[in-house]
Design a protein around this motif. Structure first.
Motif, PDB file in Angstrom:
ATOM      1  N   GLY A  43       0.892  -1.064  -0.091  1.00 15.33           N
ATOM      2  CA  GLY A  43      -0.133  -0.168   0.188  1.00 15.33           C
ATOM      3  C   GLY A  43       0.941   1.286  -0.061  1.00 15.33           C
ATOM      4  N   ARG A  44       0.310   2.444  -0.753  1.00 18.69           N
ATOM      5  CA  ARG A  44       1.202   3.698  -0.840  1.00 18.69           C
ATOM      6  C   ARG A  44      -0.011   4.648  -0.468  1.00 18.69           C
ATOM      7  N   ALA A  45       0.769   6.082   0.112  1.00 16.43           N
ATOM      8  CA  ALA A  45       0.123   7.003   0.328  1.00 16.43           C
ATOM      9  C   ALA A  45       0.596   8.153  -0.400  1.00 16.43           C
ATOM     10  N   ASP A  46      -0.292   9.156  -0.989  1.00 16.97           N
ATOM     11  CA  ASP A  46       0.449  10.731  -1.657  1.00 16.97           C
ATOM     12  C   ASP A  46       0.173  11.573  -1.060  1.00 16.97           C
ATOM     13  N   GLY A  51       1.523  19.262   0.860  1.00 17.11           N
ATOM     14  CA  GLY A  51       3.018  19.828   0.939  1.00 17.11           C
ATOM     15  C   GLY A  51       3.702  18.363   1.662  1.00 17.11           C
ATOM     16  N   GLY A  52       3.313  17.265   1.626  1.00 18.45           N
ATOM     17  CA  GLY A  52       3.838  16.102   2.046  1.00 18.45           C
ATOM     18  C   GLY A  52       4.503  15.216   1.243  1.00 18.45           C
ATOM     19  N   ILE A  53       4.703  13.967   1.494  1.00 14.12           N
ATOM     20  CA  ILE A  53       5.558  12.742   0.595  1.00 14.12           C
ATOM     21  C   ILE A  53       4.640  11.931   0.049  1.00 14.12           C
ATOM     22  N   GLU A  54       5.122  11.107  -0.668  1.00 14.27           N
ATOM     23  CA  GLU A  54       4.513   9.885  -1.269  1.00 14.27           C
ATOM     24  C   GLU A  54       5.430   8.798  -1.169  1.00 14.27           C
ATOM     25  N   GLY A  55       4.792   7.475  -0.876  1.00 16.24           N
ATOM     26  CA  GLY A  55       5.620   6.554  -0.714  1.00 16.24           C
ATOM     27  C   GLY A  55       4.838   5.339  -0.086  1.00 16.24           C
ATOM     28  N   ALA A  57       3.304   2.709   2.716  1.00 18.84           N
ATOM     29  CA  ALA A  57       2.433   3.273   4.061  1.00 18.84           C
ATOM     30  C   ALA A  57       3.369   3.442   5.042  1.00 18.84           C
ATOM     31  N   GLY A  58       4.299   2.547   5.266  1.00 20.23           N
ATOM     32  CA  GLY A  58       5.219   2.649   6.476  1.00 20.23           C
ATOM     33  C   GLY A  58       6.047   3.920   6.554  1.00 20.23           C
ATOM     34  N   GLN A  59       6.571   3.969   5.145  1.00 15.84           N
ATOM     35  CA  GLN A  59       7.395   5.306   5.128  1.00 15.84           C
ATOM     36  C   GLN A  59       6.566   6.927   5.390  1.00 15.84           C
ATOM     37  N   VAL A  60       5.351   6.745   4.957  1.00 14.17           N
ATOM     38  CA  VAL A  60       4.477   7.742   4.985  1.00 14.17           C
ATOM     39  C   VAL A  60       4.008   7.982   6.520  1.00 14.17           C
ATOM     40  N   ALA A  61       3.621   6.618   7.223  1.00 12.96           N
ATOM     41  CA  ALA A  61       3.216   6.750   8.686  1.00 12.96           C
ATOM     42  C   ALA A  61       4.423   7.459   9.513  1.00 12.96           C
ATOM     43  N   GLY A  62       5.660   7.066   9.110  1.00 11.71           N
ATOM     44  CA  GLY A  62       6.879   7.689   9.705  1.00 11.71           C
ATOM     45  C   GLY A  62       6.902   9.245   9.556  1.00 11.71           C
ATOM     46  N   TRP A  63       6.817   9.661   8.273  1.00 16.20           N
ATOM     47  CA  TRP A  63       6.675  11.087   7.866  1.00 16.20           C
ATOM     48  C   TRP A  63       5.427  11.727   8.742  1.00 16.20           C
ATOM     49  N   LEU A  64       4.534  11.067   8.886  1.00 16.86           N
ATOM     50  CA  LEU A  64       3.097  11.779   9.648  1.00 16.86           C
ATOM     51  C   LEU A  64       3.455  11.941  10.919  1.00 16.86           C
ATOM     52  N   ALA A  65       3.888  10.657  11.587  1.00 17.78           N
ATOM     53  CA  ALA A  65       4.285  10.719  12.903  1.00 17.78           C
ATOM     54  C   ALA A  65       5.219  12.091  13.392  1.00 17.78           C
ATOM     55  N   GLU A 140      -3.843   2.212  -2.124  1.00 15.20           N
ATOM     56  CA  GLU A 140      -3.516   3.554  -2.523  1.00 15.20           C
ATOM     57  C   GLU A 140      -4.511   4.741  -1.907  1.00 15.20           C
ATOM     58  N   VAL A 141      -3.901   5.673  -1.472  1.00 15.75           N
ATOM     59  CA  VAL A 141      -4.563   6.747  -0.992  1.00 15.75           C
ATOM     60  C   VAL A 141      -4.133   8.128  -1.645  1.00 15.75           C
ATOM     61  N   VAL A 142      -4.611   8.990  -2.223  1.00 16.26           N
ATOM     62  CA  VAL A 142      -4.129  10.103  -2.733  1.00 16.26           C
ATOM     63  C   VAL A 142      -4.690  11.072  -2.302  1.00 16.26           C
ATOM     64  N   VAL A 143      -4.115  12.255  -1.591  1.00 16.18           N
ATOM     65  CA  VAL A 143      -4.836  13.413  -0.966  1.00 16.18           C
ATOM     66  C   VAL A 143      -4.578  14.464  -2.072  1.00 16.18           C
TER      67      VAL A 143
END
Length: 160
Positions: A43-46, A51-55, A57-65, A140-143
């Protein structure tokens, strides 16, 4: 359509709705283990439009944290959910696409506990979902952030 198919569709709609709600709650509560658990292994998130990142789910969860450490209050309101089931390996209903609008008021660190939010943004989520052995998961989730408003400023469209 038979009653059995109609019932299965209703059950899937409820499960998908629950997954989208769990997504909002995980982000608002800062529950990054729960957030990662909502995604398929690939799974991926964008979040680039906000103003964030795409990658992954684990990578994005780290960035969100890290980012959300500075946001002690966040409350996603996800509305206008449009759901379409797709076909995977000739089985109808094993994939789904959800478009849902959101409004997200946030309070930033260092502010007192009362008063209005410091930042409010809104836009649309585009979710691609997959039925797995564990239930529905986010592939996938794209904001698509459309606007944001800061204190003392009018709402402005988000570039992009």
């Amino acid at each position: 359509m038979t009653q059995r198919i109609e019932l299965a569709t209703v059950m899937d709609r409820l499960a998908v709705d629950g997954l989208i709600t769990e997504y909002a709650v995980a982000v608002d509560d800062g529950d990054w283990a729960a957030y990662r658990g909502l995604f398929t292994p690939d799974g991926r998130a964008d979040y680039r439009s906000a103003g964030g990142i795409e990658g992954g789910a684990g990578q994005v969860a780290g960035w969100l944290a890290e980012t959300m450490r500075h946001v002690p209050m966040s409350q996603h309101l996800i509305v206008n959910r449009r759901l379409r089931f797709g076909i995977l390996d000739q089985d109808t209903g094993d994939t789904a696409r959800v478009q849902a609008d959101y409004v997200n008021p946030m309070r930033l660190s260092g502010d007192d506990a009362g008063g209005a939010p410091d930042l409010v943004c809104g836009g649309r989520y585009a979710f691609a979902l997959l039925r797995t052995d564990e239930g529905w998961r986010v592939r996938e989730v794209v904001v698509h952030e459309k606007w944001r408003s800061l204190p003392g400023q009018r709402s402005t469209p988000t570039p992009g």
